[in-house]
Design a protein around this motif. Structure first.
Motif, mmCIF file in Angstrom:
data_model
loop_
_atom_site.group_PDB
_atom_site.id
_atom_site.type_symbol
_atom_site.label_atom_id
_atom_site.label_comp_id
_atom_site.label_asym_id
_atom_site.label_seq_id
_atom_site.Cartn_x
_atom_site.Cartn_y
_atom_site.Cartn_z
ATOM 1 N N UNK A 66 13.357 41.706 -0.035
ATOM 2 C CA UNK A 66 14.201 41.514 -1.357
ATOM 3 C C UNK A 66 15.106 40.662 -0.879
ATOM 4 N N UNK A 67 15.892 40.320 -2.011
ATOM 5 C CA UNK A 67 17.250 39.357 -1.944
ATOM 6 C C UNK A 67 18.717 40.198 -2.962
ATOM 7 N N UNK A 68 19.938 40.444 -2.056
ATOM 8 C CA UNK A 68 21.064 40.863 -2.581
ATOM 9 C C UNK A 68 21.699 39.976 -2.703
ATOM 10 N N UNK A 69 22.649 39.545 -3.565
ATOM 11 C CA UNK A 69 23.503 38.823 -3.686
ATOM 12 C C UNK A 69 24.557 38.906 -4.923
ATOM 13 N N UNK A 70 25.375 38.860 -5.196
ATOM 14 C CA UNK A 70 26.079 39.260 -6.384
ATOM 15 C C UNK A 70 27.273 37.824 -6.698
ATOM 16 N N UNK A 71 26.696 37.715 -8.475
ATOM 17 C CA UNK A 71 27.307 36.598 -8.689
ATOM 18 C C UNK A 71 28.444 35.475 -8.204
ATOM 19 N N UNK A 72 29.509 36.948 -8.096
ATOM 20 C CA UNK A 72 30.514 35.986 -7.767
ATOM 21 C C UNK A 72 31.321 36.221 -6.641
ATOM 22 N N UNK A 73 30.507 37.229 -5.500
ATOM 23 C CA UNK A 73 31.367 37.152 -4.067
ATOM 24 C C UNK A 73 30.460 37.555 -2.962
ATOM 25 N N UNK A 74 30.169 36.980 -2.339
ATOM 26 C CA UNK A 74 29.057 38.064 -1.128
ATOM 27 C C UNK A 74 29.583 39.793 -0.543
ATOM 28 N N UNK A 75 28.828 40.326 -0.155
ATOM 29 C CA UNK A 75 28.922 40.960 0.604
ATOM 30 C C UNK A 75 29.952 40.681 1.639
ATOM 31 N N UNK A 76 31.249 41.812 1.839
ATOM 32 C CA UNK A 76 31.680 41.546 3.187
ATOM 33 C C UNK A 76 31.539 42.292 4.012
ATOM 34 N N UNK A 77 31.281 43.146 3.775
ATOM 35 C CA UNK A 77 31.084 44.451 4.857
ATOM 36 C C UNK A 77 30.585 45.338 4.966
ATOM 37 N N UNK A 78 29.398 45.977 5.756
ATOM 38 C CA UNK A 78 27.828 47.032 5.386
ATOM 39 C C UNK A 78 28.441 48.090 6.424
ATOM 40 N N UNK A 79 28.259 49.228 5.638
ATOM 41 C CA UNK A 79 28.473 50.759 6.857
ATOM 42 C C UNK A 79 27.159 50.815 6.802
ATOM 43 N N UNK A 80 27.041 51.792 8.988
ATOM 44 C CA UNK A 80 25.996 52.037 9.206
ATOM 45 C C UNK A 80 25.874 53.234 9.799
ATOM 46 N N UNK A 81 25.237 54.626 9.567
ATOM 47 C CA UNK A 81 25.836 55.991 10.336
ATOM 48 C C UNK A 81 24.202 56.501 11.016
ATOM 49 N N UNK A 82 24.436 56.419 12.221
ATOM 50 C CA UNK A 82 23.518 57.592 12.503
ATOM 51 C C UNK A 82 23.497 58.740 13.451
ATOM 52 N N UNK A 83 22.472 59.267 13.626
ATOM 53 C CA UNK A 83 22.897 61.192 13.460
ATOM 54 C C UNK A 83 22.016 61.334 13.591
#
Length: 323
Positions: A66-83
């Motif tokens: 899949x591709x994920x884009x926004x019309x006006x801006x990029x995704x700035x951060x990704x949060x990741x959780x491991x448990x």
């Protein structure tokens, strides 16, 4: 879950991610994606909003990248959780509730879980927030497994550590495209045997991990490595091109994740071409669950946290200058 229960401050609002967009077709070859381990890989289906997204064959799995884009801006951060959720029955209902509540409240972009048993997965799927928000891997071959939850539609595959495991351990990998760049999130629970019977299998398992990820320019491996980051020789098996996100921890952060022995068994390692590490690294579960509020995390053989392992939540940042 309150911030008092988890020992975590509220996630900054700029970590919010955009809505999901449809799949697109790709011609990426499976052998190129997985490197020399591709012949052992098994496609894993995912569920979203109560529906199973069947992958069918490996070819269809790759084609549904899949591709994920926004019309006006990029995704700035990704949060990741491991448990590591801890399969034990001790206070399981209360502990599982708090882990699920934590995911509901903070909604990391990716969640990697170890020691997932049927009872925990059932509790997870009772959450409308989680089933609506995430694509949930269906890795249920063994009685307890590793799982990945992703806000982004992903191709998910599993690579068994055969013949270097007597415990059915494996690598679970989820790949997608964000901001037009491929990114791979993977999790594992390395062999739990101790001493010389565990050292060699864990080293071979780590070799498998990095053989797979070497073809992924933006990749993370996280989970319960079952060896201490300082004391144990398996540390030498880690690919030095990966950054241990613990190096970004704030002063005063606990230097262990396994509560009974105070070993740092749980790790987040990252290598990125288009993303970079941040100083957002927090441990989850540093306070007792509500049932034992105000008491110590561990006494005798009694663990009073959400798990016998502390979780880790961290963030990576998009390198705007690379695009």
């Amino acid at each position: 879950v309150s911030t008092q229960s988890t020992g975590l401050q509220n996630t900054p609002p700029e970590y919010c991610t955009p809505p999901l967009l449809p799949f697109f077709r790709t011609t990426t070859k499976f052998s190129k994606l997985l490197g020399p381990q591709h012949q052992r890989a098994r496609p894993i289906s995912v569920t979203h909003e109560g529906n199973t997204i069947k992958t069918g064959t490996i070819k269809s799995l790759i084609n549904r990248l899949c591709v994920n884009k926004t019309a006006d801006k990029k995704v700035k951060y990704l949060t990741i959780y491991t448990q590591n959720i801890w399969f034990d029955r001790q206070d399981a209902e209360q502990r599982f509730d708090e882990i699920v509540s934590f995911i509901e409240e903070y909604q990391p972009d990716f969640v990697c879980l170890q020691e997932c048993i049927a009872a925990f997965l059932a509790r997870l799927k009772q959450s409308e927030i989680i089933t609506r928000t995430y694509y949930i891997s269906q890795n249920t071959e063994n009685w307890y497994e590793v799982q990945i939850l992703s806000k982004w539609p992903c191709q998910v595959f599993k690579i068994p550590y055969t013949p270097y495991t007597v415990m059915g351990r494996s690598l679970l990998v989820a790949s997608t495209v964000i901001n037009g760049s491929p990114i791979t999130i993977s999790t594992t629970h390395l062999e739990s045997t101790h001493g010389s019977t565990g050292f060699q299998p864990r080293c071979e398992q780590m070799k498998c991990v990095f053989d797979v990820l070497k073809t992924h320019p933006n990749s993370m491996i996280m989970g319960d490595f079952n060896f201490d980051a300082v004391k144990d020789p398996e540390e030498k098996a880690i690919d030095k091109s990966f950054v241990d996100l613990f190096s970004m921890a704030h002063e005063g952060t606990l230097d262990y994740t396994f509560i009974p022995r105070k070993d740092r068994l749980d790790r987040m390692l990252f290598r990125g071409k288009d993303w970079e590490v941040t100083n957002h690294y927090y441990l989850v579960g540093t306070k007792a669950i509500r049932k034992y509020e105000g008491m110590s995390l561990f006494e005798g053989l009694k663990v009073r946290s959400m798990s016998d392992h502390l979780g880790i939540i961290s963030a990576i940042k998009y390198k705007q200058e690379t695009r």
